[in-house]
Design an enzyme around this catalytic site. Structure first.
Site, PDB file in Angstrom:
ATOM      1  CB  SER A   1      33.778 146.475  50.879  1.00 44.66           C
ATOM      2  OG  SER A   1      33.794 145.629  49.745  1.00 44.66           O
ATOM      3  CG  ASP A   2      29.143 141.890  52.670  1.00 44.91           C
ATOM      4  OD1 ASP A   2      29.538 140.893  52.027  1.00 44.91           O
ATOM      5  OD2 ASP A   2      28.325 141.795  53.607  1.00 44.91           O
ATOM      6  CD1 TRP A   3      32.365 137.917  47.783  1.00 44.41           C
ATOM      7  CD2 TRP A   3      33.052 139.179  49.494  1.00 44.41           C
ATOM      8  NE1 TRP A   3      33.584 137.438  48.218  1.00 44.41           N
ATOM      9  CE2 TRP A   3      34.029 138.183  49.260  1.00 44.41           C
ATOM     10  CE3 TRP A   3      33.329 140.097  50.508  1.00 44.41           C
ATOM     11  CZ2 TRP A   3      35.215 138.061  49.991  1.00 44.41           C
ATOM     12  CZ3 TRP A   3      34.504 139.984  51.253  1.00 44.41           C
ATOM     13  CH2 TRP A   3      35.414 138.967  50.983  1.00 44.41           C
TER      14      TRP A   3
END
Ligand SMILES: *[C@@H]1O[C@H](CO)[C@@H](O)[C@H](O)[C@H]1NC(C)=O
Ligand SMILES: *[C@@H]1O[C@H](CO)[C@@H](O)[C@H](O)[C@H]1NC(C)=O
Ligand SMILES: *[C@@H]1O[C@H](CO)[C@@H](O)[C@H](O)[C@H]1NC(C)=O
Ligand SMILES: *[C@@H]1O[C@H](CO)[C@@H](O)[C@H](O)[C@H]1NC(C)=O
Ligand SMILES: *[C@@H]1O[C@H](CO)[C@@H](O)[C@H](O)[C@H]1NC(C)=O
Ligand SMILES: *[C@@H]1O[C@H](CO)[C@@H](O)[C@H](O)[C@H]1NC(C)=O
Ligand SMILES: *[C@@H]1O[C@H](CO)[C@@H](O)[C@H](O)[C@H]1NC(C)=O
Ligand SMILES: *[C@@H]1O[C@H](CO)[C@@H](O)[C@H](O)[C@H]1NC(C)=O
Ligand SMILES: *[C@@H]1O[C@H](CO)[C@@H](O)[C@H](O)[C@H]1NC(C)=O
Length: 641
Positions: free
Chosen positions: A350-352
């Protein structure tokens, strides 16, 4: 227990002699031998767990993964599911953390949370220190119960971007244009060359996963993240991403590879009003042209070319058949589209920061749980896993996963699916068999003159010449010409005996280096995102017009977004675009030093006005009305007589 001295001797004896020559394509890095065949094996730490099958390099990877997985506790499995930023402590020591900055210590993350995936944040200003630090975190990881090695990753570090959320300036690494500049050259060989060199430099200090390439398509010119894409055209991006992956990973992933995280699925380009989904007001991605399919084209090419890992974007899709929740929460996007329809079998990271509210660069940043803001942290974590994501970027919440398993919300077998993928990557990269780098080799490899020369040449070539009235370029160097200059430090001009005057009126020629227009935003994190209008404001237009009417002017504009600058095209003598180039590259190009000349072609259309931008659809390419220059425009210098 092994003595520290032994460890250092072992490292030195497993020195990878990195051979690089000045012939394109012929540099290779020697592969570290599997430990069981290595004469230095006797110096490896010897404890009872050294004889476990997963440590045996002669077994096949699936058997090693199975053996290790069956020994792991839920806590150890949960630790694998997190991928967090880590920085070095002073002089390459382990970071002790900082409560004010809400940063845990490396000891906490490795020793207590049992995490093994980290992205290095901060500039690499000293290669030796970085390599020593890397070996120290691996030493610490070896001391955990199972000794699972760390996989270190990084945002891009080979160009000019300096933004804690998207990339770090080159510093000790060879310096290239941003990936838009590689796209402007439309040359898969150059892209592969770049990727091979970046791979060598990354590997030298232990970076084994690239948090790139970024293959979002530039269909909405206001978006702040265009500079690290490959432009507006799906076919061009598709061709180049294949070369990019080959350069980082090789034909197949192995001990010589840097694994890549291709992003941002399913294409982050179509941002509503061009805002960015790091930010609350930018959470929507829209498809008024019903054109999601176009944005998938480069992802299909990347998957076919062996992309190992994919990152979904923060945004939530509006007006599609999919749920209006962030892409990592979105089962239709991850499980049905990415894994089902597109057949992707690799890791989805996933993105942060999707779960936990945080502070970045002094700015409060709510969790990017778009469309599911109302869910608890625990429910968000479950939803991401149920969507089919393997790893949580920018989070350190293994206790949530342990709770989900212990309360029966998520079966342990679900963790196994993701942990298996993540461990296989580590074994394939050879990290279990040799987690260390050779510090002396790193100092030789990173930023060596050959790599720097190719990077420097590429900065020059990627220049894109938009106008060149009266064949003004290349300039003759002539000590009697008087220049009015903006945007270049005097030392670069003095080194070339360029004679300077302080007003346009006194000058024979003006050299102006500009940043593409944007509207500054407040906030320590947000200010790095260039957003808003693509036109200069009225004051700035008047200021520039006075220069253009006083003296023939050469304008060099850094296009991190497609600027709307018809007035410069009209009034300046010469308009050059760059996608990341230093002042020496600029001066070499305008004076044609050693034959330097612009070879780039625009990787996107340049719109005529903000009105045209607002009238075009976020998800549709090449629909801006009457662009000033079209995708592919780029002049060459006239042949000398
Ligand atoms: C930094 O660490 C190196 C060894 O890794 C040591 O030789 C040097 O003295 C240290 N420098 C400082 C300023 O602590
Ligand atoms: C901790 O972080 C804060 C905020 O970034 C900074 O001002 C402070 O100097 C840091 N403290 C230490 C000891 O590094
Ligand atoms: C460090 O991690 C602990 C959990 O292990 C958490 O409770 C704490 O808030 C973290 N501290 C910082 C400064 O991030
Ligand atoms: C493996 O070895 C490490 C380091 O010697 C030790 O701390 C750890 O307890 C061992 N683990 C097992 C499962 O024996
Ligand atoms: C992209 O490639 C496809 C297939 O090769 C071709 O049909 C299409 O016309 C190309 N589009 C552009 C914009 O070049
Ligand atoms: C996003 O889209 C939704 C649904 O169309 C809309 O209600 C909302 O105002 C839009 N903008 C933001 C920032 O949420
Ligand atoms: C590359 O360019 C930089 C900046 O102009 C310069 O300092 C360096 O010497 C160049 N290196 C090579 C090998 O050309
Ligand atoms: C600059 O001028 C000085 C003095 O006239 C001369 O020695 C030097 O070679 C010149 N340098 C360049 C780069 O032309
Ligand atoms: C106009 O733009 C210039 C340069 O881009 C900037 O310095 C200035 O603050 C802006 N003025 C206004 C009123 O926004």
């Amino acid at each position: 227990m092994m003595m520290m001295g032994d460890l250092f001797r072992w490292r030195r004896r497993t020195l990878l002699s990195l051979l690089f020559t000045s012939t394109l394509g012929s540099f290779t890095s020697a592969r570290p031998e599997p430990i069981s065949k290595n004469p230095a094996h006797s110096l490896m730490p010897r404890s009872s767990n050294e004889t476990f099958p997963y440590r045996d390099a002669s077994l096949c990877i699936d058997d090693r993964v199975d053996d290790l997985l069956h020994r792991m506790t839920i806590e150890e499995k949960a630790g694998q599911l997190f991928h967090l930023q880590m920085q070095m402590g002073p002089n390459g020591t382990l970071d002790l953390g900082n409560v004010t900055a809400r940063r845990n210590s490396s000891e906490n993350m490795i020793g207590e949370k049992l995490m093994t995936h980290f992205n290095l944040v901060g500039d690499v200003t000293d290669v030796r220190v970085a390599a020593e630090w890397y070996n120290r975190i691996q030493e610490r990881a070896l001391q955990t119960r199972l000794g699972i090695p760390i996989t270190l990753s990084s945002d891009p570090r080979h160009a000019f971007t300096e933004n804690i959320g998207t990339g770090f300036a080159a510093n000790q690494f060879s310096q290239w244009p941003e990936s838009l500049g590689l796209a402007a050259l439309r040359d898969a060989e150059i892209v592969q060359k770049f990727a091979e060199i970046a791979r060598e430099e990354y590997m030298a200090i232990g970076i084994r996963t690239a948090l790139h390439p970024q293959i979002d398509l530039v269909t909405e010119p206001r978006w702040a993240r265009i500079g690290n894409t490959m432009g507006e055209d799906a076919n061009l991006t598709s061709e180049l991403v294949v070369a990019y992956l080959k350069g980082f990973q090789g034909e197949e992933l192995g001990t010589h590879s840097v694994s890549t995280i291709t992003k941002h699925f399913p294409g982050g380009g179509p941002m509503e009003n061009g805002e960015d989904s790091h930010l609350t007001y930018g959470k929507n991605q829209t498809y008024p042209g019903h054109n999601l399919e176009y944005h998938l084209i480069p992802f299909k090419a990347a998957i076919a070319a062996g992309a190992r890992q994919i990152m979904p974007y923060y945004s939530r899709p509006i007006g599609t058949e999919y749920d209006e929740v962030g892409f990592s929460f979105n089962k239709g996007i991850i499980t049905d589209l990415l894994r089902g329809e597109l057949g992707f079998e690799g890791i989805v990271c996933s993105d942060w920061g999707l779960i936990t509210d945080t502070v970045i660069a002094g700015q409060d940043m709510p969790a990017r749980a778009w469309g599911v803001e109302y869910l608890s942290e625990l429910q968000r974590a479950a939803m991401v896993l149920n969507a089919g994501v393997d790893q949580f970027g920018g989070e350190q919440r293994p206790e949530l996963i342990v709770e989900l398993v212990n309360t029966g919300v998520i079966p342990e077998e679900r963790l196994d699916v993701s942990v298996r993928r993540l461990l296989r990557e580590k074994f394939t990269l050879g990290l279990f068999d040799n987690p260390f780098v050779d510090v002396e080799a790193a100092v030789q490899v990173v930023g060596n003159p050959y790599f720097r020369r190719i990077g420097n040449e590429t900065q020059r070539k990627a220049y894109t010449l938009l106008t060149n009235n009266d064949d003004t370029l290349p300039l003759e160097s002539d000590s009697t010409t008087k220049y009015y200059v903006e945007g270049i430090e005097a030392s670069h001009l003095e080194a070339r005996n360029i004679s300077l005057v302080s007003t346009p009126e006194e000058a024979d020629l003006a050299l102006i280096r500009l940043q593409a227009p944007y509207e500054p935003r407040p906030g320590g994190f947000e200010k790095n995102y260039h957003a808003g209008s693509l036109e200069y404001n009225a004051t700035e237009k008047v200021r520039q017009a006075a220069i253009y009417s006083a003296v023939p002017t050469i304008v060099d504009i850094y296009l991190d977004r497609p600027a709307a600058i018809p007035e410069i095209a009209e009034s300046a003598k010469v308009l050059l675009a760059n996608f990341g180039a230093g002042p020496d590259a600029f001066l070499d190009v305008i004076f044609g030093v050693d034959g330097a000349q612009p070879q780039g072609k625009l990787p996107f259309d340049l719109p005529r006005s903000m009105a045209a931008v607002e009238a075009s659809k976020e998800d549709v390419p090449f629909d801006t009305e009457n662009p000033v220059f079209r995708f592919g425009h780029g002049l060459r210098y006239a042949e000398a007589c």
